[in-house]
Scaffold this motif. Structure first.
Motif, PDB file in Angstrom:
ATOM      1  N   GLU A  36      74.022  28.939  -7.951  1.00 23.39           N
ATOM      2  CA  GLU A  36      72.622  28.847  -8.358  1.00 23.39           C
ATOM      3  C   GLU A  36      72.331  29.226  -9.897  1.00 23.39           C
ATOM      4  OE1 GLU A  36      70.098  28.090  -6.048  1.00 23.39           O
ATOM      5  OE2 GLU A  36      71.440  28.074  -4.574  1.00 23.39           O
ATOM      6  N   LEU A  68      70.900  28.694 -12.850  1.00 26.90           N
ATOM      7  CA  LEU A  68      69.626  27.927 -13.521  1.00 26.90           C
ATOM      8  C   LEU A  68      69.802  27.486 -14.714  1.00 26.90           C
ATOM      9  CD1 LEU A  68      66.654  29.760 -11.618  1.00 26.90           C
ATOM     10  CD2 LEU A  68      67.966  27.724 -10.897  1.00 26.90           C
ATOM     11  N   ARG A  85      72.514  26.589 -16.057  1.00 25.38           N
ATOM     12  CA  ARG A  85      73.216  25.400 -16.233  1.00 25.38           C
ATOM     13  C   ARG A  85      72.498  24.111 -15.741  1.00 25.38           C
ATOM     14  NH1 ARG A  85      76.462  24.330 -10.837  1.00 25.38           N
ATOM     15  NH2 ARG A  85      77.291  22.503 -11.293  1.00 25.38           N
ATOM     16  N   LEU A  86      71.520  24.337 -14.844  1.00 24.74           N
ATOM     17  CA  LEU A  86      70.474  23.155 -14.498  1.00 24.74           C
ATOM     18  C   LEU A  86      69.626  22.686 -15.865  1.00 24.74           C
ATOM     19  CD1 LEU A  86      69.314  23.908 -10.915  1.00 24.74           C
ATOM     20  CD2 LEU A  86      71.026  22.295 -11.684  1.00 24.74           C
ATOM     21  N   LYS A  87      69.433  23.794 -16.511  1.00 22.57           N
ATOM     22  CA  LYS A  87      68.517  23.649 -17.567  1.00 22.57           C
ATOM     23  C   LYS A  87      69.173  22.826 -18.865  1.00 22.57           C
ATOM     24  CE  LYS A  87      65.346  25.995 -20.499  1.00 22.57           C
ATOM     25  NZ  LYS A  87      65.032  27.256 -21.466  1.00 22.57           N
ATOM     26  N   PHE A 145      71.743  21.009 -18.048  1.00 28.62           N
ATOM     27  CA  PHE A 145      71.909  19.541 -17.358  1.00 28.62           C
ATOM     28  C   PHE A 145      70.725  18.724 -17.436  1.00 28.62           C
ATOM     29  CE2 PHE A 145      70.815  17.106 -13.310  1.00 28.62           C
ATOM     30  CZ  PHE A 145      72.030  16.035 -13.604  1.00 28.62           C
ATOM     31  N   TRP A 146      69.503  19.222 -17.352  1.00 27.96           N
ATOM     32  CA  TRP A 146      68.164  18.525 -17.475  1.00 27.96           C
ATOM     33  C   TRP A 146      67.914  17.998 -18.898  1.00 27.96           C
ATOM     34  CZ3 TRP A 146      65.250  22.346 -14.263  1.00 27.96           C
ATOM     35  CH2 TRP A 146      65.460  22.252 -12.909  1.00 27.96           C
ATOM     36  N   ARG A 180      67.038  14.079 -14.454  1.00 31.53           N
ATOM     37  CA  ARG A 180      65.915  15.543 -14.348  1.00 31.53           C
ATOM     38  C   ARG A 180      64.925  14.244 -13.583  1.00 31.53           C
ATOM     39  NH1 ARG A 180      61.994  18.308 -13.695  1.00 31.53           N
ATOM     40  NH2 ARG A 180      60.144  18.550 -15.401  1.00 31.53           N
ATOM     41  N   VAL A 230      70.188  19.056  -6.955  1.00 30.47           N
ATOM     42  CA  VAL A 230      69.308  19.085  -8.099  1.00 30.47           C
ATOM     43  C   VAL A 230      68.192  18.363  -7.837  1.00 30.47           C
ATOM     44  CG1 VAL A 230      69.059  18.738 -10.458  1.00 30.47           C
ATOM     45  CG2 VAL A 230      71.166  19.155  -9.676  1.00 30.47           C
TER      46      VAL A 230
END
Lengths: 188, 301
Positions: free
Chosen positions: B100, B102, B104-106, B108-109, B116, B127
């Motif tokens: 979870e 976040l 890392r997601l940011k 990635f985006w 995204r 995602v």
């Protein structure tokens, strides 16, 4: 590297007004108003016409319905919106006799009926034939059988009427002969 | 400098079939059946041909996005199956422990604007994307209420559209048995021919579909990634459905983006961004999908 290389072809863009105009260009005048219910009776009349003019001298009477099927397929392939061209192709396929066809008021009535309808009718009729050919031939065959049965009944009725008249005539003649005999005997 | 404000864009599409479309829902015998869905038409239920949002999203956006990225980053032959699956079909959760993270997601985006938009599944986390795809609805009388709902007032004319069943056609092809003509070439001759006739339904050429996409809260480069995908799709033939090898499925598409933008400009922003973060993006993907050994072996140089 270029930002717009050969691998891109930007999608064409238009305005909302452009969308409105394009959608307006997709509207149709009448064909959507013509439902299957309008095509069905005309289609069956055409099948009856083909059965009527099927040349039983030149073609095998046992192949009547399969030949009608291929006649319809041939006719609709020649569709260019003109019912006369379509029916001509169909009738030629069943080797119809021009002498008989030209005297057929049913044929003329189909032509008149279809020609009085909107331009798109013939195309719609062809599509209907394409989609429902076998059921239509089945309906046509049922109608054809009814027509033959009706014709046989009429023929039998006419024969019965003729027999009745002949019987009555025989009775009258017999009575007249009886009367003549009586007069002759009275005179003597 | 103020950070760019994300915006929601609607992309309205009008696609006309330039060749028969074979977007099927199955087959009956050796005949394919066009995908149709029931809709209410007055008091009746009628079945109209449709193109699924899934097919439109995949063919027009995901696949061309991935194809472009692989080419741009010169990744052909250098990524593994898991990365390939993620790029081209959304990937799968295959690690047992979910993450979870976040940040890392940011990251990635930031590195993958196209993803995204599309979303997908990284090995350990789903995602979400921000792309809503509308189904492709044929311009026909039965679909009038649906089409009317897609567009602002006053765009859909009151005059009649064609009926849905007039948009269905058929095809038939033959697979010849080469033995019939060229049997002398093979050393043996089978007793029976295996010539095959196959056919099915199509949506006829000339049928027009309305469809669209909503990109919720995206940056310009993300919109650019989306439009780049559409452009790559178009350049590759702009096809939907099956049998493109036999000339089926070619679409001529026109779009309207609201609010209006300069398509070339936002595509340029995406491409510039993708080039700028290229090394970092490949590195991130390599670590995520464990193909860093290829990277370390200098295969990306």
């Amino acid at each position: 590297m270029s930002t717009l290389a050969d691998e891109f072809i930007p999608i064409d863009e238009t305005s909302m007004e452009g969308f409105r105009q394009r959608l307006a260009g997709l509207t149709v005048e009448r064909v959507d108003e013509i439902g299957h219910a309008e095509f069905r009776p005309v289609a069956i009349r055409i099948i009856l016409l083909l059965a009527e003019h099927y040349n039983r001298d030149q073609l095998d009477p046992k192949s009547l319905w399969s030949r009608i099927e291929s006649a319809i397929k041939t006719g609709i392939e020649k569709d260019d919106g003109d019912i006369a061209i379509m029916l001509n192709a169909m009738l030629e396929h069943v080797k119809a006799d021009a002498e008989h066809v030209s005297r057929d008021s049913g044929f003329a009535s189909i032509l008149e009926d279809v020609m009085s309808r909107p331009d798109q009718f013939v195309g719609g009729l062809c599509n209907y034939f394409r989609k429902a050919l076998l059921p239509l031939i089945t309906f046509g065959r049922i109608e054809w059988k009814k027509k033959i049965d009706d014709s046989k009944k009429k023929h039998a009725k006419r024969k019965a009427q003729r027999d009745e008249i002949a019987e009555a005539e025989r009775e009258v003649a017999e009575e007249l002969r009886e009367l003549a005999r009586e007069q002759k005997e009275g005179g003597e | 400098m103020m950070p760019e404000k994300a915006k929601t864009y609607r992309v309205y599409c009008l696609s006309t079939a330039m060749s028969p479309i074979t977007h099927n829902r199955g087959s009956e015998g050796n005949e394919t059946i066009v995908n149709r869905e029931p809709v209410m038409f007055g008091e009746d239920v009628v079945w109209i041909p449709t193109i699924s949002g899934n097919a439109l999203r995949h063919s027009m956006v995901r696949e061309p996005s991935a194809r472009w990225l692989v080419k741009r980053y010169d990744m052909q032959g250098k990524i593994n199956t898991e990365a390939l699956q993620f790029l081209f079909s959304g990937g799968a959760l295959y690690k047992k422990k979910n993450s979870e993270n976040l940040n890392r997601l940011k990251q990635f985006w930031e590195l993958f604007p196209a993803y995204r938009v599309l979303g997908g599944s990284l090995p350990d986390v789903l995602v979400p994307g921000c792309l809503i795809a509308w189904r492709g609805v044929p311009v026909c009388e039965e679909a009038r209420p649906i089409i009317r709902d897609m567009f602002p007032d006053g765009i859909v004319p009151d005059d009649k559209f064609p009926r849905a069943n007039s948009l269905i056609g058929a095809y038939q092809y033959t697979r010849h048995d080469p033995n019939k003509k060229l049997g002398h070439i093979s050393s043996d001759m089978p007793e029976t021919t295996n010539q095959m006739i196959y056919g099915g339904q199509t949506i006829i050429a000339g049928a027009t579909f309305v469809h669209g996409f909503v990109l919720q809260d995206v940056l310009r480069r993300e919109l650019g990634a989306f439009l780049t995908a559409l452009s790559v799709w178009r350049a590759a033939g702009g096809v939907i459905g099956g049998m493109s090898s036999r000339g089926h499925g070619r679409l001529s598409t026109v779009i309207h983006v609201s609010p209006e933008i300069d398509q070339t400009e936002v595509m340029g922003e995406y491409i510039e961004h993708a080039d700028r973060v290229k090394d970092e993006a490949i590195d991130w993907l390599a670590k995520e999908y464990d193909f860093s050994n290829l990277w370390e072996r200098g295969l990306f140089e």
